[in-house]
Design a protein around this motif. Structure first.
Motif, PDB file in Angstrom:
ATOM      1  N   THR A  32      23.353  40.934  37.762  1.00  0.00           N
ATOM      2  CA  THR A  32      23.865  40.617  36.430  1.00  0.00           C
ATOM      3  C   THR A  32      24.012  41.873  35.591  1.00  0.00           C
ATOM      4  N   ASP A  33      22.981  42.710  35.604  1.00  0.00           N
ATOM      5  CA  ASP A  33      23.018  43.952  34.823  1.00  0.00           C
ATOM      6  C   ASP A  33      24.113  44.883  35.337  1.00  0.00           C
ATOM      7  N   ASP A  34      24.199  45.027  36.649  1.00  0.00           N
ATOM      8  CA  ASP A  34      25.216  45.901  37.235  1.00  0.00           C
ATOM      9  C   ASP A  34      26.621  45.394  36.908  1.00  0.00           C
ATOM     10  N   LEU A  35      26.801  44.105  37.019  1.00  0.00           N
ATOM     11  CA  LEU A  35      28.103  43.502  36.770  1.00  0.00           C
ATOM     12  C   LEU A  35      28.516  43.690  35.308  1.00  0.00           C
ATOM     13  N   THR A  38      29.800  47.186  34.867  1.00  0.00           N
ATOM     14  CA  THR A  38      30.902  47.617  35.716  1.00  0.00           C
ATOM     15  C   THR A  38      32.200  47.712  34.933  1.00  0.00           C
ATOM     16  N   LYS A  39      32.895  48.829  35.101  1.00  0.00           N
ATOM     17  CA  LYS A  39      34.206  48.999  34.492  1.00  0.00           C
ATOM     18  C   LYS A  39      35.226  48.253  35.342  1.00  0.00           C
ATOM     19  N   VAL A  40      35.988  47.394  34.707  1.00  0.00           N
ATOM     20  CA  VAL A  40      36.990  46.625  35.433  1.00  0.00           C
ATOM     21  C   VAL A  40      38.327  46.725  34.717  1.00  0.00           C
ATOM     22  N   HIS A  41      39.375  46.417  35.443  1.00  0.00           N
ATOM     23  CA  HIS A  41      40.710  46.383  34.847  1.00  0.00           C
ATOM     24  C   HIS A  41      40.742  45.301  33.775  1.00  0.00           C
ATOM     25  N   ASP A  42      41.506  45.534  32.724  1.00  0.00           N
ATOM     26  CA  ASP A  42      41.582  44.573  31.620  1.00  0.00           C
ATOM     27  C   ASP A  42      41.933  43.175  32.097  1.00  0.00           C
ATOM     28  N   ASP A  43      42.744  43.093  33.152  1.00  0.00           N
ATOM     29  CA  ASP A  43      43.156  41.786  33.668  1.00  0.00           C
ATOM     30  C   ASP A  43      41.999  40.999  34.266  1.00  0.00           C
ATOM     31  N   HIS A  44      40.934  41.719  34.637  1.00  0.00           N
ATOM     32  CA  HIS A  44      39.788  41.064  35.280  1.00  0.00           C
ATOM     33  C   HIS A  44      38.562  40.985  34.372  1.00  0.00           C
ATOM     34  N   ASP A  45      38.693  41.500  33.159  1.00  0.00           N
ATOM     35  CA  ASP A  45      37.549  41.537  32.257  1.00  0.00           C
ATOM     36  C   ASP A  45      37.014  40.131  31.963  1.00  0.00           C
ATOM     37  N   TRP A  46      37.915  39.185  31.737  1.00  0.00           N
ATOM     38  CA  TRP A  46      37.505  37.819  31.415  1.00  0.00           C
ATOM     39  C   TRP A  46      36.747  37.184  32.574  1.00  0.00           C
ATOM     40  N   PHE A  47      37.174  37.492  33.811  1.00  0.00           N
ATOM     41  CA  PHE A  47      36.515  36.909  34.977  1.00  0.00           C
ATOM     42  C   PHE A  47      35.131  37.511  35.166  1.00  0.00           C
ATOM     43  N   ARG A  48      35.026  38.819  34.942  1.00  0.00           N
ATOM     44  CA  ARG A  48      33.719  39.477  35.009  1.00  0.00           C
ATOM     45  C   ARG A  48      32.767  38.860  34.000  1.00  0.00           C
ATOM     46  N   ASN A  49      33.241  38.655  32.778  1.00  0.00           N
ATOM     47  CA  ASN A  49      32.397  38.074  31.737  1.00  0.00           C
ATOM     48  C   ASN A  49      31.988  36.644  32.085  1.00  0.00           C
ATOM     49  N   LEU A  50      32.889  35.914  32.727  1.00  0.00           N
ATOM     50  CA  LEU A  50      32.571  34.548  33.151  1.00  0.00           C
ATOM     51  C   LEU A  50      31.442  34.556  34.171  1.00  0.00           C
ATOM     52  N   LEU A  51      31.519  35.459  35.147  1.00  0.00           N
ATOM     53  CA  LEU A  51      30.465  35.544  36.162  1.00  0.00           C
ATOM     54  C   LEU A  51      29.135  35.973  35.545  1.00  0.00           C
ATOM     55  N   GLY A  53      28.188  35.447  32.495  1.00  0.00           N
ATOM     56  CA  GLY A  53      27.686  34.301  31.746  1.00  0.00           C
ATOM     57  C   GLY A  53      27.042  33.253  32.635  1.00  0.00           C
ATOM     58  N   ILE A  54      27.652  33.002  33.790  1.00  0.00           N
ATOM     59  CA  ILE A  54      27.088  32.038  34.737  1.00  0.00           C
ATOM     60  C   ILE A  54      25.731  32.519  35.237  1.00  0.00           C
ATOM     61  N   LEU A  55      25.635  33.796  35.569  1.00  0.00           N
ATOM     62  CA  LEU A  55      24.378  34.335  36.085  1.00  0.00           C
ATOM     63  C   LEU A  55      23.277  34.327  35.024  1.00  0.00           C
ATOM     64  N   ILE A  56      23.614  34.700  33.794  1.00  0.00           N
ATOM     65  CA  ILE A  56      22.611  34.677  32.723  1.00  0.00           C
ATOM     66  C   ILE A  56      22.138  33.250  32.465  1.00  0.00           C
ATOM     67  N   LEU A 104      38.421  28.663  32.071  1.00  0.00           N
ATOM     68  CA  LEU A 104      38.469  29.515  30.881  1.00  0.00           C
ATOM     69  C   LEU A 104      39.204  28.814  29.745  1.00  0.00           C
ATOM     70  N   ASP A 105      40.244  28.045  30.087  1.00  0.00           N
ATOM     71  CA  ASP A 105      40.972  27.311  29.053  1.00  0.00           C
ATOM     72  C   ASP A 105      40.077  26.317  28.324  1.00  0.00           C
ATOM     73  N   ASP A 106      39.006  25.880  28.987  1.00  0.00           N
ATOM     74  CA  ASP A 106      38.057  24.982  28.334  1.00  0.00           C
ATOM     75  C   ASP A 106      37.352  25.658  27.160  1.00  0.00           C
ATOM     76  N   LEU A 107      37.319  26.999  27.166  1.00  0.00           N
ATOM     77  CA  LEU A 107      36.673  27.717  26.068  1.00  0.00           C
ATOM     78  C   LEU A 107      37.367  27.389  24.749  1.00  0.00           C
ATOM     79  N   ALA A 108      38.704  27.401  24.784  1.00  0.00           N
ATOM     80  CA  ALA A 108      39.448  27.090  23.567  1.00  0.00           C
ATOM     81  C   ALA A 108      39.236  25.633  23.167  1.00  0.00           C
TER      82      ALA A 108
END
Length: 263
Positions: A32-35, A38-51, A53-56, A104-108
């Motif tokens: 979780t901490d490493d993830l 981790t620097k990721v492409h902007d297109d994948h930032d939302w997916f990284r944050n989702l993972l 969040g799930i782990l936390i 992710l659309d459920d967030l809205a």
């Protein structure tokens, strides 16, 4: 003597399992901490944050189970129920990019529902206050009676203060429009997600059992008057929570190992 040896082996086996689980939790915390770093492409930032969040959420709810099993069955069942939901969510979002975007659309939709209902709470509380002021006034003598009636009228004329909730609701609706999310979208329930990933047989019965304890049902209220009535259930709750926690962790870990932050 043989019985004593069997008991020792059982205890050693139990200790071994608990040690392995503790090591997995340590690995999950590190992942979780490493993830998160981790620097990721902007297109994948939302997916990284989702993972992340799930782990936390998984860590927090597993800790609730550990804290609840010894003395607080309701807390243990609450954490276990959340882990069950997190397991089907993790399975769903890791299955395909479309699923992850859909979740992710459920967030809205969640945000819109949240502020809609905050506004409803504000309106109800405001009307209840006016009614209580008037009811109290009818039980009082002058001059307090007139004072309370005047206050009730002022509150009624002013109306509820909903500027904050309505602003946030407008933002949520604008977000839905910007991302092409249907304004009438309802967030997916856990049971619907479980059906989509063919996990209804796991999800349905366990969710029902855990909810009977988490909610103030006749069963859970009766259990409060009988000390230890849920003790025999706790080993099962603990084992299932461990299994769910490990399944979530291994699924995320395996996905990252195979695909990185993406597909």
């Amino acid at each position: 003597m043989a019985m004593a040896e069997d008991m020792v082996m059982t205890e050693e086996s139990h200790d071994s399992v608990e040690e392995a689980v503790a090591q997995a939790v340590t690995r999950m915390v590190k992942l979780t901490d490493d993830l998160a770093r981790t620097k990721v492409h902007d297109d994948h930032d939302w997916f990284r944050n989702l993972l992340v969040g799930i782990l936390i959420s998984t860590q927090q709810n597993y800790q609730a189970v550990l804290a609840g099993v010894p003395r607080k069955p309701t807390l243990a069942c609450w954490g276990a129920r959340n882990l069950l939901e997190l397991r089907v969510i993790a399975t769903y979002v890791l299955r395909s990019p479309d699923n992850a975007v859909d979740f992710l659309d459920d967030l809205a939709a969640d945000t819109r529902e949240f502020w809609e209902n905050i506004a409803k709470v504000g309106r109800f509380a405001h009307n209840e206050l006016i009614a209580e002021l008037r009811a109290t006034a009818m039980r009082e003598d002058e001059p307090l009676k007139s004072l309370l009636l005047r206050k009730a009228t002022e509150e009624e004329q002013a109306g509820p203060d909903l500027d904050g909730p309505e602003d946030e609701l407008n933002k949520a609706e604008q977000m839905m429009t910007a991302f092409g999310v249907d304004r009438g979208r309802k967030p997916k329930q856990g049971s619907a997600i479980a059906r989509e990933v063919k996990e209804s047989d796991r999800y349905g019965p366990r969710y029902k059992v855990l909810s009977k304890i988490v909610h103030p049902t006749s069963l859970s209220i009766a259990a409060q008057t009988s000390a230890g009535s849920l003790d025999e259930l706790m080993p099962l709750i603990n084992n299932e929570a461990q299994a769910d926690m490990l399944a979530i962790f291994y699924a995320v870990e395996g996905h990252i190992a195979a695909h990185g932050i993406g597909w």
